[in-house]
Design a protein around this motif. Structure first.
Motif, PDB file in Angstrom:
ATOM      1  N   GLY A   1       5.746 -16.435 -34.695  1.00  0.00           N
ATOM      2  CA  GLY A   1       5.100 -15.105 -34.188  1.00  0.00           C
ATOM      3  C   GLY A   1       5.294 -15.606 -32.637  1.00  0.00           C
ATOM      4  N   THR A   2       4.701 -14.637 -31.876  1.00  0.00           N
ATOM      5  CA  THR A   2       4.591 -14.720 -30.331  1.00  0.00           C
ATOM      6  C   THR A   2       4.138 -15.986 -29.818  1.00  0.00           C
ATOM      7  OG1 THR A   2       2.830 -13.627 -30.011  1.00  0.00           O
ATOM      8  CG2 THR A   2       4.734 -12.271 -30.187  1.00  0.00           C
TER       9      THR A   2
ATOM     10  N   ASP B   1       4.891 -14.000 -25.812  1.00  0.00           N
ATOM     11  CA  ASP B   1       3.522 -13.031 -26.156  1.00  0.00           C
ATOM     12  C   ASP B   1       3.803 -12.317 -24.577  1.00  0.00           C
ATOM     13  OD1 ASP B   1       1.223 -11.944 -25.539  1.00  0.00           O
ATOM     14  OD2 ASP B   1       0.222 -13.820 -26.631  1.00  0.00           O
TER      15      ASP B   1
ATOM     16  N   ARG C   1       1.621 -10.827 -22.877  1.00  0.00           N
ATOM     17  CA  ARG C   1       0.567 -10.905 -22.169  1.00  0.00           C
ATOM     18  C   ARG C   1       0.980 -12.171 -21.132  1.00  0.00           C
ATOM     19  NH1 ARG C   1      -4.009 -11.860 -26.245  1.00  0.00           N
ATOM     20  NH2 ARG C   1      -2.395 -13.028 -27.296  1.00  0.00           N
TER      21      ARG C   1
ATOM     22  N   ARG D   1      -2.633  -6.241 -19.003  1.00  0.00           N
ATOM     23  CA  ARG D   1      -2.106  -6.945 -20.012  1.00  0.00           C
ATOM     24  C   ARG D   1      -1.655  -8.441 -19.494  1.00  0.00           C
ATOM     25  NH1 ARG D   1      -1.272  -1.949 -19.588  1.00  0.00           N
ATOM     26  NH2 ARG D   1      -1.365  -0.551 -21.655  1.00  0.00           N
TER      27      ARG D   1
ATOM     28  N   GLN E   1      -9.641 -13.338 -24.698  1.00  0.00           N
ATOM     29  CA  GLN E   1      -8.370 -12.762 -25.273  1.00  0.00           C
ATOM     30  C   GLN E   1      -7.766 -13.464 -26.441  1.00  0.00           C
ATOM     31  OE1 GLN E   1      -5.800 -10.422 -23.166  1.00  0.00           O
ATOM     32  NE2 GLN E   1      -6.446 -10.706 -21.026  1.00  0.00           N
ATOM     33  N   PHE E   2      -7.789 -14.549 -26.529  1.00  0.00           N
ATOM     34  CA  PHE E   2      -7.143 -15.315 -27.781  1.00  0.00           C
ATOM     35  C   PHE E   2      -8.098 -15.198 -28.801  1.00  0.00           C
ATOM     36  CE2 PHE E   2      -3.865 -18.658 -25.638  1.00  0.00           C
ATOM     37  CZ  PHE E   2      -3.263 -17.617 -25.425  1.00  0.00           C
TER      38      PHE E   2
ATOM     39  N   ALA F   1      -9.689 -12.395 -29.564  1.00  0.00           N
ATOM     40  CA  ALA F   1      -9.302 -11.065 -30.216  1.00  0.00           C
ATOM     41  C   ALA F   1      -8.044 -10.976 -30.721  1.00  0.00           C
ATOM     42  CB  ALA F   1      -9.465 -10.058 -28.926  1.00  0.00           C
ATOM     43  N   ARG F   2      -6.975 -11.635 -30.000  1.00  0.00           N
ATOM     44  CA  ARG F   2      -5.692 -11.553 -30.643  1.00  0.00           C
ATOM     45  C   ARG F   2      -4.888 -13.052 -30.200  1.00  0.00           C
ATOM     46  NH1 ARG F   2      -0.890  -9.283 -28.381  1.00  0.00           N
ATOM     47  NH2 ARG F   2      -2.204  -8.508 -26.567  1.00  0.00           N
ATOM     48  N   PRO F   3      -5.007 -14.186 -31.093  1.00  0.00           N
ATOM     49  CA  PRO F   3      -4.425 -15.266 -30.697  1.00  0.00           C
ATOM     50  C   PRO F   3      -2.938 -15.164 -30.934  1.00  0.00           C
ATOM     51  CG  PRO F   3      -5.507 -15.423 -33.071  1.00  0.00           C
ATOM     52  CD  PRO F   3      -5.792 -13.904 -32.459  1.00  0.00           C
ATOM     53  N   PRO F   4      -2.160 -16.205 -30.029  1.00  0.00           N
ATOM     54  CA  PRO F   4      -0.650 -15.920 -30.245  1.00  0.00           C
ATOM     55  C   PRO F   4      -0.371 -16.641 -31.562  1.00  0.00           C
ATOM     56  CG  PRO F   4      -1.465 -17.616 -28.736  1.00  0.00           C
ATOM     57  CD  PRO F   4      -2.673 -17.136 -29.186  1.00  0.00           C
TER      58      PRO F   4
END
Length: 457
Positions: free
Chosen positions: A356-357, A370, A372, A395, A405-406, A408-411
């Motif tokens: 993934g990202t 990513d 961000r 962003r 932020q991680f 909420a949405r980890p890479p």
């Protein structure tokens, strides 16, 4: 015949230099922006971009076609664009009245400036607007046809849409055409397309566009150089200016233009506003001087035609040309630029696989950055002038918002090691990313690289 031989050889040299020049962390956001735009994302709306938006949109098809080779492909495209700027100076000088020899000397003088050589060898946003500026100058020097009226507006507006400092040359040409009553209506028609494009992207995400184009460049330098305020002083600007202009025959071009009384016409306007555009940012870097060089060397060509250089000027040109070529010569001799970078990138890609990202301050080294972290290390090092809420809205991730932020949405992975002195960056800048990975129980994946470290959940 001399021109037909020298200019193609010059292109080969530019392409070779683009592959050999050491990598620079400045390239990070431009490679990442092209990759993300190739995936259908838009600057400002979907990822932070700290410039005007034309560059990633034009480079997106190249990124899509190049795939894993996007970084060297963008370097080669910029080398071609830098070469086109040199050719544009030659053609504009010829159309303005300079002979073949004088025009060629001036064009090669531009090609011997480290300001241009650096800009043409990097995957940055400097060569594109320089080529557009040179193309506009070719049209301006031609006969007053409808096409030569539309093109300056289109190309200069496009240059400003790729780099904000070219807005001043665009405005200067517009004022000159208005004053001389030369096809200003057609120039306005030509300028319309880039203006509409930029306006549309700004309308989609107005706060993000304002941050990337104006707020960040206005506030970030003072914050980043808070512990080195001398870097933002007038004395440092004066020293840096002389240093950058002395790496090549740019100062001699000024002397030649003055000596040959070639200071009239639109070229002097363009060169003057190019100087202003270079001096406005804090601090002033070498690539900021590029808008001033094409009109300056056209003036030098006209001056050489009217009053050929004497023996003293010819002798003085030797050390300036050597100084301008020296950094590029060192790069060509030492090598290891793109070859080493692509070896590292291949090893990183093999280790990452389909995770993934990737969160990294060096997004040019990964295939799926990513969004961000699209701005590389530059947005990440913001400390004060945005609130945590604004950072999330823009962003971007910084050390103080990293955990939230991680969470909420980890890479999919975290890559460490591409930001440091070896890329003209700051050692330890990505330490907060690695600290987060350790504290959250991520594991380090074996990686065939001594510079990089890869962490995964």
């Amino acid at each position: 015949m001399r021109v037909r031989l020298i200019l193609p050889l010059l292109l080969v040299a530019f392409l070779a230099l683009a592959m050999a020049r050491p990598i620079d962390h400045d390239e990070s956001q431009y490679v990442a922006a092209a990759v993300l735009s190739a995936k259908g994302l838009l600057p400002y709306r979907d990822y932070a971009y700290l410039q005007t938006p034309l560059q990633p949109l034009l480079m997106a098809p190249i990124a899509a076609l190049a795939g894993a080779w996007v970084w060297p492909a963008l370097r080669l495209v910029n080398a071609l664009l830098g070469w086109l700027a040199v050719v544009g100076v030659y053609v504009a000088a010829r159309r303005s009245g300079a002979g073949e020899r004088a025009a060629l000397i001036a064009a090669l003088g531009l090609a011997a400036c480290d300001i241009l050589l650096f800009s043409a060898a990097m995957a940055r946003n400097d060569a594109l607007p320089a080529a557009l500026l040179a193309g506009a100058m070719v049209a301006m020097a031609g006969r007053p046809t409808r096409g030569n009226g539309v093109l300056p507006g289109l190309l200069l507006s496009g240059a400003a849409a790729a780099k904000i400092s070219y807005a001043l040359p665009a405005a200067a040409v517009g004022l000159w055409m208005l004053w001389r009553r030369k096809q200003v209506g057609w120039a306005a028609v030509g300028a319309l397309l880039p203006v509409v494009l930029v306006a549309w992207l700004c309308w989609l995400a107005s706060a993000d566009a304002l941050f990337g184009v104006l707020t960040f460049p206005a506030k970030a330098p003072a914050e980043f150089y808070a512990d080195r305020p001398w870097k933002l002083s007038l004395a440092a600007k004066a020293v840096d200016t002389l240093k950058f202009l002395a790496l090549g025959p740019a100062l001699l071009a000024v002397v030649a233009a003055w000596r040959g009384r070639a200071l009239a016409g639109p070229w002097s306007w363009l060169a003057l506003v190019g100087v202003v555009a270079a001096l406005l940012p804090e601090p002033t870097w070498r690539q900021y001087w590029l808008p001033a060089l094409p009109p300056l060397f056209v003036m030098a060509a006209l001056a050489i035609e009217r009053r050929p250089p004497n023996r003293a000027m010819r002798l003085a040109a030797i050390p300036f040309v050597v100084a301008g070529l020296a950094p590029s010569f060192v790069a060509l001799v030492t090598g290891g630029g793109m070859i080493a970078a692509m070896w590292e990138r291949a090893a990183i890609g093999e280790a990452i696989g389909a995770r993934g990202t990737v969160a990294t301050l060096s997004p040019q080294f990964v295939a799926d950055p990513d969004p961000r972290f699209a701005a590389g290390p530059f947005a990440f090092r913001i400390r004060r002038f945005l609130s945590p809420e604004d950072e999330a809205a823009r962003r971007i991730v910084t050390p103080r918002t990293l955990a939230a932020q991680f969470a909420a949405r980890p890479p999919g992975a975290i890559l460490i090691g591409g930001e440091g002195k070896w890329t003209s960056g700051t050692d330890g800048a990505d330490a907060p990313l690695e600290a987060w990975a350790r504290s959250n129980g991520w594991r380090r994946v074996p990686l065939a690289s001594r510079r990089f470290r890869l962490w995964v959940p």
